[in-house]
Design an enzyme around this catalytic site. Structure first.
Site, PDB file in Angstrom:
ATOM      1  N   GLU A  73       0.814  -1.222   0.000  1.00 49.11           N
ATOM      2  CA  GLU A  73       0.000   0.000   0.000  1.00 49.11           C
ATOM      3  C   GLU A  73       0.847   1.273   0.000  1.00 49.11           C
ATOM      4  OE1 GLU A  73      -2.838  -0.030  -0.876  1.00 49.11           O
ATOM      5  OE2 GLU A  73      -3.844  -1.850  -0.177  1.00 49.11           O
ATOM      6  N   TYR A  85     -20.013   8.933  21.074  1.00 50.61           N
ATOM      7  CA  TYR A  85     -19.423  10.280  20.924  1.00 50.61           C
ATOM      8  C   TYR A  85     -17.952  10.258  20.524  1.00 50.61           C
ATOM      9  CZ  TYR A  85     -17.099   9.735  25.434  1.00 50.61           C
ATOM     10  OH  TYR A  85     -16.285   9.303  26.437  1.00 50.61           O
ATOM     11  N   TYR A 103      -9.765  18.745  26.505  1.00 46.16           N
ATOM     12  CA  TYR A 103      -9.305  17.579  27.262  1.00 46.16           C
ATOM     13  C   TYR A 103      -7.853  17.253  26.924  1.00 46.16           C
ATOM     14  CZ  TYR A 103      -9.205  12.714  28.848  1.00 46.16           C
ATOM     15  OH  TYR A 103      -8.871  11.531  29.457  1.00 46.16           O
ATOM     16  N   HIS A 123      -7.229  -4.070   8.773  1.00 49.34           N
ATOM     17  CA  HIS A 123      -8.425  -4.784   8.315  1.00 49.34           C
ATOM     18  C   HIS A 123      -9.225  -5.185   9.563  1.00 49.34           C
ATOM     19  CE1 HIS A 123      -6.017  -6.319   4.536  1.00 49.34           C
ATOM     20  NE2 HIS A 123      -6.106  -4.998   4.576  1.00 49.34           N
ATOM     21  N   HIS A 171      -3.168   1.666   8.622  1.00 53.55           N
ATOM     22  CA  HIS A 171      -4.125   0.926   7.793  1.00 53.55           C
ATOM     23  C   HIS A 171      -4.322  -0.455   8.411  1.00 53.55           C
ATOM     24  CE1 HIS A 171      -6.063  -1.155   4.600  1.00 53.55           C
ATOM     25  NE2 HIS A 171      -4.983  -1.840   4.245  1.00 53.55           N
ATOM     26  N   HIS A 223     -12.464  -3.983   1.894  1.00 52.65           N
ATOM     27  CA  HIS A 223     -11.034  -4.072   2.185  1.00 52.65           C
ATOM     28  C   HIS A 223     -10.693  -3.771   3.655  1.00 52.65           C
ATOM     29  CE1 HIS A 223      -6.708  -2.769   0.822  1.00 52.65           C
ATOM     30  NE2 HIS A 223      -6.720  -3.264   2.047  1.00 52.65           N
TER      31      HIS A 223
END
Ligand SMILES: [Zn+2]
Length: 208
Positions: free
Chosen positions: A71, A111, A205, A92, A90, A152
């Site tokens: 990739e 949230y 925060y 899966h 990335h 994917h």
């Protein structure tokens, strides 16, 4: 340093169940160079020296003995088109990828998704490793901090490695919750105003 950091987060994605086997990849940008995990090397066999350095402009391997992640074009293209992004994770991961296979954006049922955007959108399918996939992902990102890749997986991005990794975890967690909500037959997405409000509070925060 950068090599160790990419390695550490790649191992974390494996140890925490976001990836299995050789799937997924992690990269970090430093100037014109990106540090990226190698192709087809199981995480439990990977060491920091396996992380490659790739020229973001040309795609040339500057340092490293392994083959760069399949990739690599997608990582390069995301960095080229989004100068504010310095790290990409990335995966899966299972529940998020279920939504990707269903071509359904992950709805904002919790949230914490405000750290990503109003939902997690789906980029159209293209074969892994292709420039077409890279273009679909960049076109779908559009300010979001994460996208699903149809049939994917997931891409999460951030200004630093910690942000990108945390978002990969959040996407999987919210996908799991949304999947459960669908199963119970009651999906209750937060409104845009509620999500904006949550996002504002995150800023306070994290800066404290
Ligand atoms: Zn993949």
């Amino acid at each position: 340093m950068s090599r160790e950091e990419v390695f550490t987060y790649a191992k974390m994605s494996y140890d925490n169940g976001l990836t299995v086997g050789t799937s997924g990849n992690v990269s970090m940008k430093k100037g014109n160079v990106m540090y990226i995990t190698p192709s087809a090397l199981p995480y439990n066999e990977m060491v920091a020296d396996d992380i490659l350095q790739v020229d973001i402009e040309t795609g040339e391997i500057l340092d490293g003995t392994r083959k760069a992640s399949s990739e690599t074009p997608m990582h390069r293209y995301i960095y080229l088109k989004n100068p504010e992004i310095n790290a990409i994770v990335h995966t899966h991961s299972t529940y998020a990828t279920i939504f990707a296979c269903a071509h359904m954006p992950i709805p904002p049922v919790h949230y914490t998704i405000a750290d990503i955007g109003k939902s997690v959108p789906v980029a159209p399918y293209a074969k892994y490793g292709t420039e077409a996939l890279a273009e679909h992902v960049v076109n779908t990102l559009q300010g979001s901090n994460g996208v699903l890749l149809a049939n994917h997986g997931v891409v999460a991005v951030g200004e630093n490695m910690g942000d990108a990794y945390r978002r990969a975890e959040v996407i999987e967690e919210v996908a799991h919750l949304a999947y459960g909500s669908h199963t119970l037959g009651s999906v209750n997405p937060l409104t845009n105003a509620q999500l904006d409000d949550a996002r504002q509070s995150f800023k306070t925060y994290t800066s404290n």
